[in-house]
Every structure is written in C-alpha cells, then in structure tokens.
Design a protein around this motif. Sequence first.
Motif, PDB file in Angstrom:
ATOM      1  N   ALA A 131       0.855  -1.190   0.000  1.00  0.00           N
ATOM      2  CA  ALA A 131       0.000   0.000   0.000  1.00  0.00           C
ATOM      3  C   ALA A 131       0.886   1.234   0.000  1.00  0.00           C
ATOM      4  CB  ALA A 131      -0.918  -0.006   1.218  1.00  0.00           C
ATOM      5  N   VAL A 143     -12.581  -6.673   7.031  1.00  0.00           N
ATOM      6  CA  VAL A 143     -12.679  -5.802   5.868  1.00  0.00           C
ATOM      7  C   VAL A 143     -13.874  -4.890   6.092  1.00  0.00           C
ATOM      8  CG1 VAL A 143     -12.976  -5.675   3.370  1.00  0.00           C
ATOM      9  CG2 VAL A 143     -11.695  -7.581   4.375  1.00  0.00           C
ATOM     10  N   ASP A 146     -14.267   0.730   3.565  1.00  0.00           N
ATOM     11  CA  ASP A 146     -13.230   1.403   2.790  1.00  0.00           C
ATOM     12  C   ASP A 146     -11.821   1.053   3.235  1.00  0.00           C
ATOM     13  OD1 ASP A 146     -13.205   2.663   5.231  1.00  0.00           O
ATOM     14  OD2 ASP A 146     -13.239   4.696   4.406  1.00  0.00           O
ATOM     15  N   HIS A 147     -11.664  -0.013   4.035  1.00  0.00           N
ATOM     16  CA  HIS A 147     -10.330  -0.406   4.507  1.00  0.00           C
ATOM     17  C   HIS A 147     -10.318  -1.884   4.890  1.00  0.00           C
ATOM     18  CE1 HIS A 147     -12.486   0.076   8.252  1.00  0.00           C
ATOM     19  NE2 HIS A 147     -11.526  -0.620   8.844  1.00  0.00           N
ATOM     20  N   ASP A 149      -8.117  -4.673   7.658  1.00  0.00           N
ATOM     21  CA  ASP A 149      -7.181  -4.823   8.772  1.00  0.00           C
ATOM     22  C   ASP A 149      -6.302  -6.023   8.497  1.00  0.00           C
ATOM     23  OD1 ASP A 149      -8.360  -2.722  10.068  1.00  0.00           O
ATOM     24  OD2 ASP A 149      -9.329  -3.919  11.626  1.00  0.00           O
ATOM     25  N   TRP A 162      -2.621  -3.540  11.212  1.00  0.00           N
ATOM     26  CA  TRP A 162      -2.557  -2.368  10.346  1.00  0.00           C
ATOM     27  C   TRP A 162      -3.879  -2.202   9.612  1.00  0.00           C
ATOM     28  CZ3 TRP A 162       1.538   0.677  10.917  1.00  0.00           C
ATOM     29  CH2 TRP A 162       2.712   0.124  11.404  1.00  0.00           C
ATOM     30  N   ALA A 163      -4.465  -1.031   9.698  1.00  0.00           N
ATOM     31  CA  ALA A 163      -5.655  -0.691   8.908  1.00  0.00           C
ATOM     32  C   ALA A 163      -5.164  -0.037   7.610  1.00  0.00           C
ATOM     33  CB  ALA A 163      -6.561   0.257   9.673  1.00  0.00           C
ATOM     34  N   VAL A 164      -5.538  -0.636   6.475  1.00  0.00           N
ATOM     35  CA  VAL A 164      -5.074  -0.171   5.167  1.00  0.00           C
ATOM     36  C   VAL A 164      -6.281   0.332   4.367  1.00  0.00           C
ATOM     37  CG1 VAL A 164      -3.887  -0.826   3.045  1.00  0.00           C
ATOM     38  CG2 VAL A 164      -3.229  -1.899   5.216  1.00  0.00           C
ATOM     39  N   PRO A 165      -6.312   1.626   4.046  1.00  0.00           N
ATOM     40  CA  PRO A 165      -7.439   2.137   3.251  1.00  0.00           C
ATOM     41  C   PRO A 165      -7.410   1.573   1.827  1.00  0.00           C
ATOM     42  CG  PRO A 165      -5.873   3.898   3.754  1.00  0.00           C
ATOM     43  CD  PRO A 165      -5.358   2.658   4.400  1.00  0.00           C
ATOM     44  N   PHE A 166      -8.578   1.306   1.289  1.00  0.00           N
ATOM     45  CA  PHE A 166      -8.671   0.781  -0.079  1.00  0.00           C
ATOM     46  C   PHE A 166      -7.986   1.701  -1.084  1.00  0.00           C
ATOM     47  CE2 PHE A 166     -12.864  -1.850   0.362  1.00  0.00           C
ATOM     48  CZ  PHE A 166     -12.206  -2.764   1.154  1.00  0.00           C
ATOM     49  N   ASP A 167      -8.133   3.014  -0.912  1.00  0.00           N
ATOM     50  CA  ASP A 167      -7.559   3.917  -1.915  1.00  0.00           C
ATOM     51  C   ASP A 167      -6.034   3.942  -1.888  1.00  0.00           C
ATOM     52  OD1 ASP A 167      -7.172   5.472   0.356  1.00  0.00           O
ATOM     53  OD2 ASP A 167      -8.047   7.286  -0.500  1.00  0.00           O
ATOM     54  N   LEU A 169      -4.371   0.974  -1.357  1.00  0.00           N
ATOM     55  CA  LEU A 169      -4.015  -0.405  -1.681  1.00  0.00           C
ATOM     56  C   LEU A 169      -3.486  -0.516  -3.096  1.00  0.00           C
ATOM     57  CD1 LEU A 169      -4.167  -3.247  -0.420  1.00  0.00           C
ATOM     58  CD2 LEU A 169      -6.429  -3.465  -1.437  1.00  0.00           C
TER      59      LEU A 169
END
Length: 175
Positions: A131, A143, A146-147, A149, A162-167, A169
């Motif tokens: 990401a 999931v 918009d993110h 974990d 870690w929380a990863v935002p879709f935008d 990714l």
Amino acid sequence: MRWEQLFEDMEAQLAAGRLADVRADVAELARAERASVTLSARVRASVGRTVRLRIGEEQPITGTVVEGAPEWVLLATSSTRRSLVPVAAIAAVDGLVHDAAPAPGLVESRLGLGQVLRALARDRVGVRVNARGVEVIGRIDRVGADHLDVTEVGTPGRPTIWAVPFDGLRVVHEA
C-alpha cells in the motif's frame, strides 16, 4: 443515348456519395465505441493472457489474467501464487487484447474489491499487502467499507494490526 449516360453518371455520383457517408458513419461509430471501452472490460477480455502491470514506482507485476471485475484483476504470477490488484491502482498495462469483454452480469458487477478481500479473510490466507510503498505481511482479519485490517505475522507479544485504506491499496500478493 446522352440522357441515359447523364442519368447513369448522376446515379454513380449519388452511390459514391452514399458510400462515402456510410464510411464516415462507420468510422464515427467505431470511434464512439472505442471511447466507451473501460480498462476493466479489456482486462476481462484478456483472461488467459500474460500481462504486465505497472503499479506506481514498484517493479512491474507480470502474470496471467485469471479473472477480472470492474474494481479488480486477479493475476497468476506463478503456478501457485496469485496477486489481487485494484483497477484504481494500475498505472499502466502491457499485453491487453484490443477487444472488450461484454458488460459484466449482475453478480459480477456486484463482486467488488471488498467482497474479494472478505473471502481472503474468511479463508485465512497469508498475504503480502503493498500500500503506497509500504509492505505488510500477515493475514486479513477484517474488511470494512473502505479499509482492511491486516494482522502482521511474526511479531512477538501483542500482534500489530494495520488498517489499510482501499484507496492506498496497490496489490495483495498471496504469501
């Protein structure tokens, strides 16, 4: 006799004009059709082909298109590894066919990135998530809208989540 030749000449001119109009209409329709083709439609038409994806400044990802949807593409990067790439993360693609797949059906159009990531979370698949230049190796636990974990593996004590935002990714590799 002259009149017959005159009318024949006029008919030939009319036929040539009609043919030119038809050719112009066909060319315009072809341009309009090409303008409506989406990248995901070309990816879906390229199932089974080897393509190379550029994702930002990272190394290109080369693989065979296994499946595609409006929001994502799944590549086989080896005989046992898969990589899930959001269409929004793709900077450039090499190797696509020029054709476009038909519009996705109702089920396929609803199969968004979140649903695919939830399936990976459900199956407890080990992943390597990239990401925006950051890499996290672990398992997808949750999931959201918009993110996702990702619980990092190999961290002693309390695991790092870690929380990863879709935008942000870029790619989810099978670990």
